[in-house]
Design a protein around this motif. Structure first.
Motif, PDB file in Angstrom:
ATOM      1  N   LEU B  60      46.160  38.967  47.600  1.00 26.18           N
ATOM      2  CA  LEU B  60      45.975  38.921  46.144  1.00 26.18           C
ATOM      3  C   LEU B  60      44.723  39.682  45.735  1.00 26.18           C
ATOM      4  N   ALA B  64      44.583  42.822  43.343  1.00 25.34           N
ATOM      5  CA  ALA B  64      43.866  42.726  42.083  1.00 25.34           C
ATOM      6  C   ALA B  64      42.867  43.853  41.914  1.00 25.34           C
ATOM      7  N   PRO B 126      44.860  37.584  37.224  1.00 23.84           N
ATOM      8  CA  PRO B 126      44.717  37.566  38.686  1.00 23.84           C
ATOM      9  C   PRO B 126      43.640  36.599  39.152  1.00 23.84           C
ATOM     10  N   ARG B 127      42.525  36.594  38.434  1.00 24.38           N
ATOM     11  CA  ARG B 127      41.408  35.756  38.874  1.00 24.38           C
ATOM     12  C   ARG B 127      41.772  34.273  38.809  1.00 24.38           C
ATOM     13  N   LEU B 128      42.409  33.884  37.722  1.00 22.52           N
ATOM     14  CA  LEU B 128      42.790  32.488  37.562  1.00 22.52           C
ATOM     15  C   LEU B 128      43.841  32.099  38.596  1.00 22.52           C
ATOM     16  N   ILE B 130      44.272  33.288  41.584  1.00 21.03           N
ATOM     17  CA  ILE B 130      43.640  33.116  42.899  1.00 21.03           C
ATOM     18  C   ILE B 130      42.914  31.780  42.965  1.00 21.03           C
TER      19      ILE B 130
END
Lengths: 394, 201
Positions: B60, B64, B126-128, B130
């Motif tokens: 991921l 990202a 993407p951050r959330l 992960i």
């Protein structure tokens, strides 16, 4: 967080009305809130890094002030969790002497601060996408995993393992509080260094306080192993009564009116039957029923460890254990139905014991002393059947 | 192609797969105690089910940090390559299950974490995604029954640490060990509250 702060079974091993034990039990509930504090701290750090405000331009506020303004909500939520957990244990400890143990609460406060700031500091170091997962998993593993790992003392370093080995006669060992406190303080210092320092060389010095704290804490907890408690000062015991002195802890003082007469009654019956009684009786429970008192008194009279010889030889006395225990309990005034319930062999053993109880008193005494002595040695055979005794030693 | 592999941190991913296989093969019994909301105090999360997070997070992370604009006009079929890059670790773990105990379950969990993360990524950022996927294994174990829920001495806990001496011992342990096997019933009734204890004889 709230959900975990009130785990229903977290408190099973805490003796009732004992504030110190109850407060120590909230430490284990802290695993999830502390992990979330660290993860949210890391999230906040990533947020401010991505904003790009810090590395460019002149800073009006120091990094610590910025961190404080970002983290106070997280910190407050963590402390709130501690208080919720305390409120949940309070119902078990309510009514006991004293109040919540402030040392444990202080340790938890320190842990909340440390993990929030440590998560924030790590957020400045790692690639920003991976920060939150790494911090969350690392914090969780460190807080939760050591209890199933060797060496056993490792669990004393993270501060979430104060819930083992509790009973009225145990109290918290100061080392079990100081050691995790030291480790947390070292971690806190390291986090502060990382936050304030800009140069990587200076940031490396953050290793120093952690190393020192661990080096001091490890020899401290090594003798503790898995158990954060130590024997309690016996001067708080209040003992009275005859023929057995009943010793009660201050937490059990409400039950004095129940324990003393019941124990006295049972002890007098046993003494008349010729049973050698222990000098003192210190119950490890409160809110007794009569059956509990009789049962615990009886199991105190029976020998506890298996005889050493049974490891090498056959031990014929093993079959005498249950009948002797049953006879003792019936003689002490235990309820026959309760006693019969303890063994499911179709009532054979119970009828044997009932037959013994019909013998004259002196024969019963003889039966007891013969069979009792087989429990601690391997060279004697128990003589359980009543025919051996009828008219034998009159 | 080299850049594509570097952005996706392929060497680190290979390392992560080695770690997963190593953990599954070497410490198959290791369990992380997780606070449980259902019933017992803790449930055991097998460590080999947790480590697949490592390759999933790396995949991921690589995805990202890729630059979408140039990749969308690349000559090579980047989307297909990405799809292969994501399924390859699962395939490798499936192959490894030939000699790793419970390897299919490890591969299954890898696929599961990855799939959930990709769905979350599509729904959020993407951050959330992960961050959220990290909590998935813990949440599942914590809300469910737990693999190690019936172990002696408390689930997931080191039983070696149990106290053997009469003071403070759970009332059953000392007496029950004693009784003839046919009659093994707890002499003390209600393990949670009552217990025997007397002073020195």
């Amino acid at each position: 967080m709230w959900f975990y702060a009130r785990q229903p079974d977290a408190l099973v091993s805490a003796p009732e009305r004992y504030w110190e034990a109850a407060t120590a039990h909230i430490a284990v509930v802290g695993i999830v809130p502390l992990t979330l504090c660290a993860a949210t701290g890391a999230w906040e750090a990533v947020r401010i890094r991505r904003s790009g405000l810090v590395d460019r331009g002149a800073a009006a506020r120091s990094p610590l002030v910025v961190a404080l303004s970002q983290l106070r909500t997280v910190w407050g939520a963590g402390l709130l969790c501690v208080l919720v957990a305390l409120a949940c244990v309070a119902e078990r400890a309510m009514g006991g002497p004293g109040g919540p143990d402030l040392r444990v609460l202080a340790l938890l406060g320190l842990l909340v601060t440390t993990y929030t700031l440590a998560g924030y500091a790590v957020g400045w170091l790692l690639p920003w996408m991976l920060t939150v997962p790494v911090v969350a998993v690392a914090a969780f593993l460190w807080l939760s995993y050591p209890v199933s790992m060797e060496p056993l003392w490792l669990r004393q370093l993270n501060g979430t393992n104060l819930n083992e080995g509790w009973a009225y006669e145990r109290t918290l060992d100061a080392r079990a509080l100081i050691a995790p406190g030291l480790v947390a303080a070292g971690l806190l210092l390291a986090a502060l260094i990382v936050m304030v320092a800009r140069a990587h060389v200076v940031r490396l010095t953050a290793m120093l306080p952690v190393t020192v704290a661990i080096a001091v804490a490890v020899p401290m907890v090594m003798p503790l192993e898995y158990d954060p408690t130590k024997a309690r000062d016996t001067s708080t015991l209040s003992c009275a009564g005859a023929p057995i002195r009943v010793c009660l802890w201050p937490e059990q003082s409400q039950d004095t009116e129940k324990f003393r007469p019941w124990v006295e009654n049972a002890a007098v019956r046993l003494k008349e039957a010729g049973v050698k009684l222990p000098k003192t009786y210190t119950p490890t429970f409160s809110d007794p029923t009569r059956a509990d008192v009789v049962m615990s008194l009886v199991s105190g009279i029976l020998p506890d460890p298996v005889p050493v010889c049974s490891e090498r030889h056959a031990w014929p006395g093993e079959e005498a254990y249950a009948p002797v225990a049953m006879w003792l309990e019936l003689t002490a005034g235990g309820n026959a139905e309760d006693v019969a319930d303890r063994i499911d062999d179709g009532g054979k053993m119970m009828s044997l014991v009932q037959d013994v109880r019909k013998l004259p008193a002196t024969d019963q005494t003889q039966w007891y002393s013969n069979n009792r002595s087989t429990l601690t040695r391997c060279d004697l055979k128990p003589q359980l059947t009543t025919t051996t005794y009828k008219g034998g030693t009159r | 192609m080299i850049w594509w592999l570097r952005v996706r941190c392929a060497p680190a991913l290979i390392g992560a797969l080695v770690v997963v296989v190593g953990v599954a093969a070497l410490v198959p019994k290791s369990e992380v105690p997780v606070p449980s909301v259902a019933g017992s105090l803790t449930s055991g999360l097998p460590f080999r089910y947790l480590v697949p997070l490592l390759p999933v997070l790396l995949i991921l992370y690589g995805r990202a940090r890729a630059d979408d604009a140039p990749e969308s006009v690349a000559v090579r079929p980047v989307r297909w390559l990405d799809a292969c890059f994501m399924t390859a670790p699962v395939a490798v773990l499936l192959l490894a299950s030939a000699f790793v105990p419970d390897g299919v379950a490890v591969a299954r969990n890898t696929a599961g974490y990855l799939g959930c993360a990709l769905v979350l990524r599509w729904l959020s950022t993407p951050r959330l995604s992960i961050a959220l996927i990290t909590f998935l294994p813990f949440a599942v174990v914590s809300l469910g029954g737990g693999v190690g829920a019936n172990q002696p001495g408390g689930p997931g806990r080191c039983t070696k640490g149990q106290r053997r001496s009469p003071e403070g011992a759970p009332p059953c342990s000392s007496v029950r060990d004693w009784w003839p096997p046919s009659a093994r019933r707890c002499w003390a009734r209600g393990a949670e509250q009552t217990s025997s204890g007397t002073g020195p004889e």
